[in-house]
Each structure stands twice: as structure tokens, then as C-alpha cells.
Design a protein around this motif. Structure first.
Motif, PDB file in Angstrom:
ATOM      1  N   UNK A 124      -8.531  -0.544   4.076  1.00 49.81           N
ATOM      2  CA  UNK A 124      -9.183  -0.380   2.781  1.00 49.81           C
ATOM      3  C   UNK A 124      -9.509   1.095   2.584  1.00 49.81           C
ATOM      4  N   UNK A 125      -9.314   1.596   1.390  1.00 49.13           N
ATOM      5  CA  UNK A 125      -9.719   2.965   1.069  1.00 49.13           C
ATOM      6  C   UNK A 125     -11.188   2.926   0.644  1.00 49.13           C
ATOM      7  N   UNK A 180      -4.178   4.178  -9.292  1.00 47.58           N
ATOM      8  CA  UNK A 180      -3.037   3.397  -8.801  1.00 47.58           C
ATOM      9  C   UNK A 180      -2.367   4.035  -7.586  1.00 47.58           C
ATOM     10  N   UNK A 181      -2.568   5.330  -7.376  1.00 48.56           N
ATOM     11  CA  UNK A 181      -1.941   5.997  -6.241  1.00 48.56           C
ATOM     12  C   UNK A 181      -2.632   5.665  -4.920  1.00 48.56           C
ATOM     13  N   UNK A 182      -3.770   4.976  -5.001  1.00 49.78           N
ATOM     14  CA  UNK A 182      -4.445   4.520  -3.779  1.00 49.78           C
ATOM     15  C   UNK A 182      -3.529   3.561  -3.008  1.00 49.78           C
ATOM     16  N   UNK A 183      -2.719   2.794  -3.708  1.00 47.57           N
ATOM     17  CA  UNK A 183      -1.826   1.861  -3.005  1.00 47.57           C
ATOM     18  C   UNK A 183      -0.801   2.617  -2.150  1.00 47.57           C
ATOM     19  N   UNK A 184      -0.365   3.789  -2.591  1.00 44.27           N
ATOM     20  CA  UNK A 184       0.559   4.583  -1.759  1.00 44.27           C
ATOM     21  C   UNK A 184      -0.167   5.159  -0.547  1.00 44.27           C
ATOM     22  N   UNK A 185      -1.432   5.537  -0.753  1.00 47.79           N
ATOM     23  CA  UNK A 185      -2.260   6.002   0.380  1.00 47.79           C
ATOM     24  C   UNK A 185      -2.391   4.879   1.417  1.00 47.79           C
ATOM     25  N   UNK A 231       6.659  12.059  -6.867  1.00 53.05           N
ATOM     26  CA  UNK A 231       5.982  13.150  -6.165  1.00 53.05           C
ATOM     27  C   UNK A 231       4.539  12.784  -5.823  1.00 53.05           C
ATOM     28  N   UNK A 232       3.827  12.214  -6.767  1.00 50.94           N
ATOM     29  CA  UNK A 232       2.429  11.840  -6.518  1.00 50.94           C
ATOM     30  C   UNK A 232       2.345  10.698  -5.503  1.00 50.94           C
ATOM     31  N   UNK A 233       3.256   9.731  -5.618  1.00 51.60           N
ATOM     32  CA  UNK A 233       3.256   8.624  -4.656  1.00 51.60           C
ATOM     33  C   UNK A 233       3.553   9.138  -3.246  1.00 51.60           C
ATOM     34  N   UNK A 234       4.489  10.058  -3.117  1.00 52.02           N
ATOM     35  CA  UNK A 234       4.828  10.600  -1.799  1.00 52.02           C
ATOM     36  C   UNK A 234       3.669  11.393  -1.209  1.00 52.02           C
ATOM     37  N   UNK A 235       2.969  12.146  -2.048  1.00 51.54           N
ATOM     38  CA  UNK A 235       1.815  12.908  -1.542  1.00 51.54           C
ATOM     39  C   UNK A 235       0.688  11.972  -1.109  1.00 51.54           C
ATOM     40  N   UNK A 236       0.417  10.948  -1.904  1.00 46.81           N
ATOM     41  CA  UNK A 236      -0.630   9.987  -1.535  1.00 46.81           C
ATOM     42  C   UNK A 236      -0.245   9.238  -0.261  1.00 46.81           C
ATOM     43  N   UNK A 237       1.021   8.864  -0.126  1.00 41.79           N
ATOM     44  CA  UNK A 237       1.520   8.209   1.085  1.00 41.79           C
ATOM     45  C   UNK A 237       1.315   9.119   2.297  1.00 41.79           C
ATOM     46  N   UNK A 238       1.682  10.377   2.134  1.00 40.57           N
ATOM     47  CA  UNK A 238       1.514  11.336   3.228  1.00 40.57           C
ATOM     48  C   UNK A 238       0.068  11.474   3.666  1.00 40.57           C
ATOM     49  N   UNK A 239      -0.830  11.403   2.736  1.00 46.24           N
ATOM     50  CA  UNK A 239      -2.260  11.485   3.069  1.00 46.24           C
ATOM     51  C   UNK A 239      -2.680  10.271   3.910  1.00 46.24           C
ATOM     52  N   UNK A 240      -2.137   9.113   3.601  1.00 45.00           N
ATOM     53  CA  UNK A 240      -2.448   7.913   4.387  1.00 45.00           C
ATOM     54  C   UNK A 240      -1.867   7.964   5.795  1.00 45.00           C
ATOM     55  N   UNK A 241      -0.766   8.660   5.958  1.00 49.02           N
ATOM     56  CA  UNK A 241      -0.141   8.772   7.282  1.00 49.02           C
ATOM     57  C   UNK A 241      -0.933   9.653   8.238  1.00 49.02           C
ATOM     58  N   UNK A 242      -1.745  10.559   7.706  1.00 44.04           N
ATOM     59  CA  UNK A 242      -2.478  11.514   8.573  1.00 44.04           C
ATOM     60  C   UNK A 242      -3.496  10.821   9.433  1.00 44.04           C
TER      61      UNK A 242
END
Length: 152
Positions: free
Chosen positions: A91-92, A108-113, A141-152
Motif C-alpha cells: 500500500x502507498x 492514478x500513477x500510484x498504481x505504477x508505483x 514516461x510518467x508511468x515508468x518514472x513512478x514504477x522506478x520509484x516503487x522499485x527503489x
């Protein structure tokens, strides 16, 4: 792998489930899912149950889920009911949701995170599985950045 995704309308719960399904299909895994979203447009619960690589239907019973993804913290306690003993609830927190909404212009970009967290903590998918799907999204681009933040 058994997954339950809980959110409300407009938070990306259905999109997240479709992203995970696309990732699974690309790997040659079967996907079964069940969606409940009767009052989603009025702020009601959107619940998606999925089985990846197992089962004959998408129904996940309480106490069975490997992952429960909660997009709206009002459903956190409900989500715990689905977790098996070794399962993980993702959960974020409110401050993370606010940061992502502010930085990327929409919640909506929280789902990519969350997808980034899911890939990081799971053992079925790798980063490239998600990147292949996210690159085809509107606002990639925004989805990829949010995804990358979740990977950290």
C-alpha cells in the motif's frame, strides 16, 4: 500466485490488474481473474482477485493471497483478511500518494508505483517484464518514472 487488488473507481485498480495479466501472459503464464466493481463510480470498492500461473478460476479466498495490493487505505483491514500467513500487503501511504499525485499530476500513477513494489518484492516478474508493458501506456514516461520509484 494469488493476488487481490483493492481500490476505488479511478485509482487504477483495474489497469493494474490488466498490467499484471499482460506481464504474466508475456511470460507464458495463465491468468484467471474476477472483478467486483458495482458502485465504483460513486466511491465504492473495486476488488480484483487474480491467480497467475495456477488455478481454474480467479477466486481468491480469505487467507490465501500471496499479495494484497491496497490502493485506498480505507480497505487496508479488509485486505488483511485475504493474506495468507506469509503473504504481503502493499500500500502507498498517504504522503507517498500525495507526492506522486503532485509530481506526476494525477493519483492514478500510484498504481505504477505499487507495481514497482510488487515486482521488487515478488519472485515471478522482473523489471523488464513491467517495462515492456508500461512502454505502451498513454503517459508512458510518467508511468515508468513512478514504477522506478516503487522499485527503489
Amino acid at each position: 500466485m494469488k493476488i487481490v487488488i483493492l481500490g476505488v473507481g479511478g485509482m487504477g485498480a483495474i489497469s493494474l490488474s490488466k498490467t499484471i495479466a499482460s506481464m504474466a501472459i508475456s511470460k507464458g503464464l495463465s491468468v484467471k481473474s474476477s472483478e467486483i466493481h458495482g458502485m465504483a463510480k460513486k466511491g465504492g470498492l473495486v476488488e480484483i482477485q487474480m491467480k497467475v500461473g495456477e488455478g481454474l478460476n480467479g477466486v481468491v479466498l480469505q487467507g490465501e493471497a500471496d499479495f494484497v495490493i491496497v490502493l485506498d487505505e480505507r480497505y487496508r483491514e479488509y485486505g488483511f483478511a485475504f493474506l495468507k500467513k506469509e503473504g504481503r500487503l502493499l500500500m502507498a501511504e498517504a504522503n507517498v500518494r500525495e507526492q506522486i499525485a503532485k509530481e506526476f499530476g494525477d493519483v492514478k500513477f500510484v498504481s505504477s508505483y505499487i507495481l514497482g513494489l510488487f515486482v521488487k518484492l515478488g519472485d515471478v516478474f522482473i523489471k523488464d517484464d513491467a517495462l515492456e508493458v508500461l512502454r505502451n501506456f498513454k503517459d508512458a514516461d510518467k508511468n515508468l518514472m513512478a514504477f522506478g520509484r516503487g522499485l527503489k
